[in-house]
Design a protein around this motif. Sequence first.
Motif, mmCIF file in Angstrom:
data_model
loop_
_atom_site.group_PDB
_atom_site.id
_atom_site.type_symbol
_atom_site.label_atom_id
_atom_site.label_comp_id
_atom_site.label_asym_id
_atom_site.label_seq_id
_atom_site.Cartn_x
_atom_site.Cartn_y
_atom_site.Cartn_z
ATOM 1 N N ILE A 202 0.862 -1.185 0.000
ATOM 2 C CA ILE A 202 0.000 0.000 0.000
ATOM 3 C C ILE A 202 0.893 1.228 0.000
ATOM 4 N N SER A 203 0.708 2.087 -0.972
ATOM 5 C CA SER A 203 1.489 3.321 -1.066
ATOM 6 C C SER A 203 0.661 4.500 -0.586
ATOM 7 N N LEU A 204 1.152 5.177 0.459
ATOM 8 C CA LEU A 204 0.520 6.401 0.945
ATOM 9 C C LEU A 204 1.099 7.569 0.143
ATOM 10 N N PHE A 205 0.616 7.708 -1.076
ATOM 11 C CA PHE A 205 1.197 8.700 -1.976
ATOM 12 C C PHE A 205 0.748 10.120 -1.647
ATOM 13 N N ALA A 206 -0.503 10.282 -1.227
ATOM 14 C CA ALA A 206 -1.066 11.624 -1.034
ATOM 15 C C ALA A 206 -1.114 11.999 0.438
ATOM 16 N N ALA A 207 -0.823 13.265 0.700
ATOM 17 C CA ALA A 207 -1.037 13.824 2.036
ATOM 18 C C ALA A 207 -2.455 14.381 2.110
ATOM 19 N N GLY A 208 -2.986 14.483 3.311
ATOM 20 C CA GLY A 208 -4.311 15.061 3.494
ATOM 21 C C GLY A 208 -4.294 16.082 4.620
ATOM 22 N N TYR A 209 -5.082 17.128 4.469
ATOM 23 C CA TYR A 209 -5.196 18.173 5.506
ATOM 24 C C TYR A 209 -6.674 18.394 5.824
ATOM 25 N N PRO A 210 -7.119 18.120 7.055
ATOM 26 C CA PRO A 210 -6.346 17.562 8.177
ATOM 27 C C PRO A 210 -5.909 16.123 7.905
ATOM 28 N N ALA A 211 -4.945 15.650 8.668
ATOM 29 C CA ALA A 211 -4.354 14.337 8.403
ATOM 30 C C ALA A 211 -5.394 13.232 8.516
ATOM 31 N N PRO A 212 -5.500 12.356 7.504
ATOM 32 C CA PRO A 212 -6.444 11.239 7.572
ATOM 33 C C PRO A 212 -5.946 10.157 8.517
ATOM 34 N N GLN A 213 -6.844 9.258 8.878
ATOM 35 C CA GLN A 213 -6.515 8.140 9.754
ATOM 36 C C GLN A 213 -6.465 6.844 8.944
ATOM 37 N N MET A 214 -5.879 5.819 9.566
ATOM 38 C CA MET A 214 -5.825 4.494 8.940
ATOM 39 C C MET A 214 -5.976 3.459 10.041
ATOM 40 N N ASP A 215 -7.056 2.678 9.985
ATOM 41 C CA ASP A 215 -7.370 1.718 11.050
ATOM 42 C C ASP A 215 -6.646 0.397 10.787
ATOM 43 N N ILE A 216 -5.350 0.396 11.063
ATOM 44 C CA ILE A 216 -4.555 -0.777 10.722
ATOM 45 C C ILE A 216 -4.040 -1.467 11.982
ATOM 46 N N ASP A 217 -4.145 -2.776 11.988
ATOM 47 C CA ASP A 217 -3.685 -3.620 13.089
ATOM 48 C C ASP A 217 -2.240 -4.031 12.793
ATOM 49 N N PRO A 218 -1.291 -3.722 13.665
ATOM 50 C CA PRO A 218 0.096 -4.125 13.412
ATOM 51 C C PRO A 218 0.253 -5.625 13.177
ATOM 52 N N ASN A 219 -0.595 -6.440 13.853
ATOM 53 C CA ASN A 219 -0.514 -7.884 13.618
ATOM 54 C C ASN A 219 -0.914 -8.249 12.190
ATOM 55 N N MET A 220 -1.816 -7.460 11.624
ATOM 56 C CA MET A 220 -2.201 -7.680 10.225
ATOM 57 C C MET A 220 -1.006 -7.435 9.304
ATOM 58 N N ILE A 221 -0.273 -6.369 9.575
ATOM 59 C CA ILE A 221 0.938 -6.103 8.787
ATOM 60 C C ILE A 221 1.911 -7.268 8.938
ATOM 61 N N HIS A 222 2.050 -7.745 10.162
ATOM 62 C CA HIS A 222 2.996 -8.825 10.461
ATOM 63 C C HIS A 222 2.627 -10.131 9.757
ATOM 64 N N TYR A 223 1.412 -10.593 9.974
ATOM 65 C CA TYR A 223 1.042 -11.916 9.470
ATOM 66 C C TYR A 223 0.789 -11.928 7.962
ATOM 67 N N LYS A 224 0.267 -10.830 7.442
ATOM 68 C CA LYS A 224 0.011 -10.780 6.002
ATOM 69 C C LYS A 224 1.206 -10.247 5.209
ATOM 70 N N LYS A 225 2.247 -9.876 5.932
ATOM 71 C CA LYS A 225 3.477 -9.368 5.296
ATOM 72 C C LYS A 225 3.191 -8.192 4.363
ATOM 73 N N ILE A 226 2.410 -7.250 4.887
ATOM 74 C CA ILE A 226 2.022 -6.073 4.112
ATOM 75 C C ILE A 226 3.138 -5.028 4.181
ATOM 76 N N GLU A 227 3.397 -4.383 3.069
ATOM 77 C CA GLU A 227 4.304 -3.234 3.050
ATOM 78 C C GLU A 227 3.469 -1.961 2.938
ATOM 79 N N VAL A 228 3.567 -1.095 3.939
ATOM 80 C CA VAL A 228 2.924 0.217 3.895
ATOM 81 C C VAL A 228 4.032 1.226 3.601
ATOM 82 N N ILE A 229 3.950 1.838 2.434
ATOM 83 C CA ILE A 229 5.072 2.602 1.905
ATOM 84 C C ILE A 229 4.760 4.095 1.895
ATOM 85 N N GLY A 230 5.645 4.869 2.464
ATOM 86 C CA GLY A 230 5.562 6.318 2.378
ATOM 87 C C GLY A 230 6.472 6.830 1.288
ATOM 88 N N THR A 231 6.030 7.837 0.582
ATOM 89 C CA THR A 231 6.849 8.400 -0.491
ATOM 90 C C THR A 231 6.580 9.891 -0.599
#
Length: 354
Positions: free
Chosen positions: A267-296
């Motif tokens: 998942i690429s977080l390409f865009a910034a938002g004002y006010p800053a948006p939220q993301m309801d993500i479980d760290p265990n989900m990132i861990h077990y599903k081996k998800i890459e959350v990418i900032g650029t």
Amino acid sequence: MIPEKIKFGCLTKKGMAEVHERSLPQLKADELLVKQEVCNICTTDYQQWQGLREHQGYPMAGGHECSGIVVDKGSDIGNTFEVGDRVSILYDYCGICSQCKMGEITNCENIKMFGKNYSNEYYGLFGFATYFIRKAKSFVKMNPKLRPEEAAFVEPLGSVLQNMKKLRLRPGKDTVVVIGAGTMGLLNAAVARAMGGRVIVSEMMDKKIDISRRMGFEVINAKEEDPVEKVMEFTNDLGADVVILAVGATAANNQALKMIKKRDAKISLFAAGYPAPQMDIDPNMIHYKKIEVIGTFGSSLEDYNDAAGMLNEKRIDVSLLIEERISLDKIQEAFEKANSNNYRISVMLQQKTV
């Protein structure tokens, strides 16, 4: 004839764009004087006009998506650039700090991106100026057959290429979903397709859906269809390999988490938002599903040069991303239109438009 004074667009406060005038500085040995033809209004520009980026400061002589013609050069330039060359600008950088030595020029430690680098009074890069002088290293040479509005896409395209390099797309294998079909969303979509990805675009606005289809993409009408269900339908319930968030919105962030495949998605977080948006993500989900959350953010020197090459060789067509051309003397009108969910508004710096 080179003028003694130049005109330039300037943001003086929230919702106010004006044309100001100043003397043209003296040309130095390592600089180019460019007759600037056009500057496209980008998200950063109009968000400050909206009052969402007050921290950048006023008066802001902004604009950085611009191109023009070299009309004079300093004595140390050699034959790298010649009078008559079409060029596009990069962000300014010192070239000697640790970030610059790694090529990460938008992270330069010594030159602030929107600082008072050319004036004690004005912030910004003076992209909306009729003429301007910069260090020769802050330019890339462009194909003279390109329209100046298209040549001005080097900076935004460079940021897209940095994103793509981080995503490491696999040609012929990856399904890429782009959420948001604004200028930057469709630039990401076009580059992902050029790099061999299957691209699906999700958008709510009718005009942007139409442009997405005209550019040949598979499109989800998010106003009428559930984007997550449609992605699963398009991928036979496998999900997307890559989701690029080209809008800064909580709903879009959470959609991305639901439409990715079960393992090894990005998942690429390409865009910034004002006010800053939220993301309801479980760290265990990132861990077990081996998800890459990418900032650029921003571009390296390599990205800028690659972007110039891609435009010069016409490997990507940005013509449908130019909404309207408006003359510098109507810059307030130009910002008002850029604020209305349009594609790029091109401010024409050398001629009046009708």
